[in-house]
Design a protein around this motif. Structure first.
Motif, PDB file in Angstrom:
ATOM      1  N   THR A   1      15.325 -93.193  -6.386  1.00  0.00           N
ATOM      2  CA  THR A   1      14.980 -92.266  -5.306  1.00  0.00           C
ATOM      3  C   THR A   1      13.740 -91.483  -5.693  1.00  0.00           C
ATOM      4  N   LYS A   2      12.878 -91.342  -4.748  1.00  0.00           N
ATOM      5  CA  LYS A   2      11.620 -90.628  -4.959  1.00  0.00           C
ATOM      6  C   LYS A   2      11.800 -89.183  -4.509  1.00  0.00           C
ATOM      7  N   GLU A   3      11.427 -88.259  -5.364  1.00  0.00           N
ATOM      8  CA  GLU A   3      11.496 -86.851  -4.985  1.00  0.00           C
ATOM      9  C   GLU A   3      10.381 -86.571  -3.976  1.00  0.00           C
ATOM     10  N   THR A   4      10.752 -85.964  -2.864  1.00  0.00           N
ATOM     11  CA  THR A   4       9.786 -85.686  -1.814  1.00  0.00           C
ATOM     12  C   THR A   4       9.417 -84.210  -1.822  1.00  0.00           C
ATOM     13  N   LEU A   5       8.130 -83.956  -1.885  1.00  0.00           N
ATOM     14  CA  LEU A   5       7.660 -82.578  -1.799  1.00  0.00           C
ATOM     15  C   LEU A   5       7.805 -82.071  -0.379  1.00  0.00           C
ATOM     16  N   LYS A   6       8.112 -80.798  -0.258  1.00  0.00           N
ATOM     17  CA  LYS A   6       8.192 -80.171   1.059  1.00  0.00           C
ATOM     18  C   LYS A   6       7.068 -79.149   1.175  1.00  0.00           C
ATOM     19  N   PHE A   7       6.334 -79.253   2.257  1.00  0.00           N
ATOM     20  CA  PHE A   7       5.238 -78.337   2.569  1.00  0.00           C
ATOM     21  C   PHE A   7       5.689 -77.400   3.686  1.00  0.00           C
ATOM     22  N   LEU A   8       5.406 -76.128   3.523  1.00  0.00           N
ATOM     23  CA  LEU A   8       5.658 -75.147   4.578  1.00  0.00           C
ATOM     24  C   LEU A   8       4.322 -74.539   4.977  1.00  0.00           C
ATOM     25  N   PHE A   9       3.994 -74.670   6.251  1.00  0.00           N
ATOM     26  CA  PHE A   9       2.785 -74.053   6.782  1.00  0.00           C
ATOM     27  C   PHE A   9       3.156 -72.738   7.440  1.00  0.00           C
ATOM     28  N   ILE A  10       2.434 -71.681   7.077  1.00  0.00           N
ATOM     29  CA  ILE A  10       2.667 -70.372   7.683  1.00  0.00           C
ATOM     30  C   ILE A  10       1.448 -70.041   8.532  1.00  0.00           C
ATOM     31  N   TYR A  11       1.688 -69.843   9.806  1.00  0.00           N
ATOM     32  CA  TYR A  11       0.622 -69.590  10.774  1.00  0.00           C
ATOM     33  C   TYR A  11       0.796 -68.191  11.367  1.00  0.00           C
TER      34      TYR A  11
ATOM     35  N   LEU B   1       7.018 -75.605   9.746  1.00  0.00           N
ATOM     36  CA  LEU B   1       6.085 -74.601  10.240  1.00  0.00           C
ATOM     37  C   LEU B   1       6.814 -73.281  10.449  1.00  0.00           C
ATOM     38  N   TYR B   2       6.228 -72.217   9.939  1.00  0.00           N
ATOM     39  CA  TYR B   2       6.709 -70.856  10.197  1.00  0.00           C
ATOM     40  C   TYR B   2       5.616 -70.213  11.053  1.00  0.00           C
ATOM     41  N   HIS B   3       5.797 -70.297  12.357  1.00  0.00           N
ATOM     42  CA  HIS B   3       4.804 -69.809  13.322  1.00  0.00           C
ATOM     43  C   HIS B   3       5.125 -68.347  13.631  1.00  0.00           C
ATOM     44  N   LEU B   4       4.334 -67.473  13.062  1.00  0.00           N
ATOM     45  CA  LEU B   4       4.575 -66.031  13.201  1.00  0.00           C
ATOM     46  C   LEU B   4       3.799 -65.478  14.393  1.00  0.00           C
ATOM     47  N   THR B   5       4.522 -65.035  15.400  1.00  0.00           N
ATOM     48  CA  THR B   5       3.876 -64.397  16.549  1.00  0.00           C
ATOM     49  C   THR B   5       3.984 -62.876  16.465  1.00  0.00           C
ATOM     50  N   TYR B   6       4.520 -62.397  15.364  1.00  0.00           N
ATOM     51  CA  TYR B   6       4.597 -60.962  15.056  1.00  0.00           C
ATOM     52  C   TYR B   6       4.717 -60.841  13.549  1.00  0.00           C
TER      53      TYR B   6
END
Length: 119
Positions: free
Chosen positions: A4-14, A50-55
């Motif tokens: 099993t290949k370890e998969t990186l997780k990316f979090l984009f904060i906007y 995605l962490y889409h911050l509208t405030y």
């Protein structure tokens, strides 16, 4: 036996807000750059969120979400109008996780030295 290949997780904060707004009813806007990067990463087998911050969230709310996402790499899209808030959120990320953090977008492109010096 399959490996099993370890998969990186990316979090984009906007941070898609101006100033210290607390209006949670705002819908926000589409970010083509994040969408393209996320699509390419997914094509290569990585996870994205995605962490889409509208405030501007408070510290506890922000840290809870960051911990929940459990990302390996966190990327902020930074406009000049959000530099101050991103500086604070980067500090919170360091306190809540060991994820590698990077900033991109218009402001880092125009003022890279300022972003490099940011703690």
């Amino acid at each position: 036996m399959s490996e099993t290949k370890e998969t990186l997780k990316f979090l984009f904060i906007y941070p898609d807000f101006l100033g210290n707004e607390k209006r949670k009813d705002m819908k926000g806007s589409y970010h083509e750059g994040i969408a393209i990067i996320s699509a390419v990463l997914k094509q290569h087998g990585y996870q994205t969120a995605l962490y889409h911050l509208t405030y501007l969230p408070d510290e506890a709310e922000f840290k809870e979400r960051i911990k929940k996402e459990n990302a390996d790499i966190i990327g902020f899209s930074v406009r000049t109008s959000s530099v101050s808030q991103v500086r604070t959120m980067c500090k919170w990320v360091k306190e809540a996780t060991k994820a590698f953090t990077i900033c991109g977008g218009p402001h880092p492109t125009l003022a890279p030295d300022e972003m490099i010096e940011m703690e």
